[in-house]
Design an enzyme around this catalytic site. Structure first.
Site, PDB file in Angstrom:
ATOM      1  N   GLU A   1       0.823  -1.219   0.000  1.00 48.99           N
ATOM      2  CA  GLU A   1       0.000   0.000   0.000  1.00 48.99           C
ATOM      3  C   GLU A   1       0.856   1.269   0.000  1.00 48.99           C
ATOM      4  O   GLU A   1       0.398   2.345  -0.337  1.00 48.99           O
ATOM      5  CB  GLU A   1      -0.964   0.006   1.194  1.00 48.99           C
ATOM      6  CG  GLU A   1      -2.005  -1.101   1.152  1.00 48.99           C
ATOM      7  CD  GLU A   1      -3.048  -0.914   0.048  1.00 48.99           C
ATOM      8  OE1 GLU A   1      -3.165   0.183  -0.521  1.00 48.99           O
ATOM      9  OE2 GLU A   1      -3.748  -1.890  -0.252  1.00 48.99           O
TER      10      GLU A   1
ATOM     11  N   THR B   1      -6.473   6.821  -4.755  1.00 45.74           N
ATOM     12  CA  THR B   1      -6.489   6.836  -3.285  1.00 45.74           C
ATOM     13  C   THR B   1      -5.604   7.960  -2.759  1.00 45.74           C
ATOM     14  O   THR B   1      -5.975   8.663  -1.811  1.00 45.74           O
ATOM     15  CB  THR B   1      -6.005   5.472  -2.741  1.00 45.74           C
ATOM     16  OG1 THR B   1      -6.885   4.476  -3.251  1.00 45.74           O
ATOM     17  CG2 THR B   1      -6.029   5.429  -1.231  1.00 45.74           C
TER      18      THR B   1
HETATM   19  N1  HSE Z   1      -8.958   3.602   4.216  1.00 50.18           N
HETATM   20  C1  HSE Z   1      -8.451   3.911   2.914  1.00 50.18           C
HETATM   21  C2  HSE Z   1      -8.956   5.279   2.521  1.00 50.18           C
HETATM   22  C3  HSE Z   1      -8.930   2.889   1.942  1.00 50.18           C
HETATM   23  O1  HSE Z   1     -10.152   5.519   2.690  1.00 50.18           O
HETATM   24  O2  HSE Z   1      -8.171   6.105   2.073  1.00 50.18           O
HETATM   25  C4  HSE Z   1      -8.170   2.895   0.692  1.00 50.18           C
HETATM   26  O3  HSE Z   1      -6.944   2.237   0.810  1.00 50.18           O
END
Ligand code: HSE
Length: 315
Positions: A134, A187
């Site tokens: 990630e 993201t």
């Molecule tokens: N929790 C993360 C976000 C999910 O909302 O940015 C995406 O990786």
């Protein structure tokens, strides 16, 4: 050499992170869509991404720049393993969709290697290493998509370092409707709009929602689950990034959704209900709005995947 297999085929499911109130903490695995990996153990000592299908040529095959590659290298280094791994990735999940696309690839790669090496770690321990991917995908390590894709079900990540990755009971009649409009939200961009500070009264409401969502799982209470999805932190900042988000949410609630929120960083949207008829009505109402605005979408009208990453027969 040992009787360990040399080649393996695995599947890792899509996932929906946050579940509204649990930003970077909660996630659930979605039954149906997911990514596939074929992996071969080699004597090269290197991780090689040999082919990627289904990404439209957008993902790097350089292991250090690929979520699956980074996660795999982190795992091999953690167990001091010298074998090489050749990775053949088949992506079925669209990039930047809010369906845990990067997580599914990283999970599939790490899970496959662990199987080929005779399972030096259990699935829960693997979450930490898969989450390293990630860093490439979104610039920070969070495992709210990784944990459900690896373990299946509904998950809560308290701490990766302390391996507090918990599975929550999945309410029996939980139906999930995830709509993916054909627009892309990165993201990393969706994280840039988040507030860096919140008011104490907002924090109080948010942590009461996260706590009650856990209670809802244990009490099999889907109405409470839906109310607990209320998100006062990410949704207010992100809703403008998602075309017609307010209308979609209102339409889903109007036809009986018990809760509705952004799926991960978006643009996908997650709604929940407790019966098939309402699930169909929710899916239709969401689709109608996108159609009206000439935005294509895919809808997953399904249940929670309870298995997570798994070995499959060669495809
Ligand atoms: N929790 C993360 C976000 C999910 O909302 O940015 C995406 O990786």
């Amino acid at each position: 050499m040992s009787k360990l297999k040399k080649t393996i085929h695995v599947f890792a499911p899509a996932s929906s992170a946050n579940l509204g109130s649990g930003f970077d903490v909660f996630g659930l695995a979605i039954d149906g869509p997911g990514d596939y990996v074929r992996m071969e153990r080699t004597t090269t000592g290197k991780v090689r991404i040999c082919s990627i299908k289904g990404d439209g040529g957008r993902l790097s095959k350089v292991p250090e720049q690929n979520t699956a590659g980074v996660a795999l290298m982190a795992f091999l280094s953690a167990i001091d393993e010298r074998s090489g791994m050749d990775v053949y990735l088949q992506k079925k999940l669209p990039l930047g969709s809010g369906l845990g696309s990067s997580a599914a690839s990283a999970v599939a790669a790490v899970f496959a290697a662990n199987e080929l090496l005779g399972r030096p770690m259990n699935k829960r321990q693997l979450v930490r290493w898969a989450a390293e991917g990630e860093r490439v995908a979104s610039g920070s390590v969070h495992a709210d998509n990784i944990a459900p894709s690896m373990l299946g079900g509904i998950t809560l990540v308290r701490s990766l370092e302390e391996e507090d990755v918990l599975s929550l009971p999945v309410p029996k009649r939980l139906h999930v409707i995830v709509v993916h409009p054909h627009v892309e939200v990165k993201t990393s961009d969706a994280r840039k709009v988040l507030p860096t500070k919140i008011l104490l009264k907002t924090a109080i409401q948010q942590w009461s929602n996260t706590a009650s969502l856990v209670a809802a799982c244990y009490n099999n209470d889907l109405a409470l689950f839906g109310r607990s999805m209320e998100d006062l932190v990410a949704e207010p900042a992100r809703r403008v990034l998602l075309p017609y988000y307010d209308s979609i949410k209102a339409a889903a609630i109007q036809v009986g959704a018990l809760g509705c929120s952004i799926s991960g960083a978006g643009p996908s949207i997650l709604a929940i209900t407790d019966n098939t008829k309402q699930a169909d009505a929710i899916a239709a109402s969401m689709k109608r709005i996108y159609k009206h605005h000439r935005i294509g979408c895919d809808i997953y009208n399904t249940k929670v995947d309870t298995k997570g990453a798994r070995v499959i027969k060669p495809r």
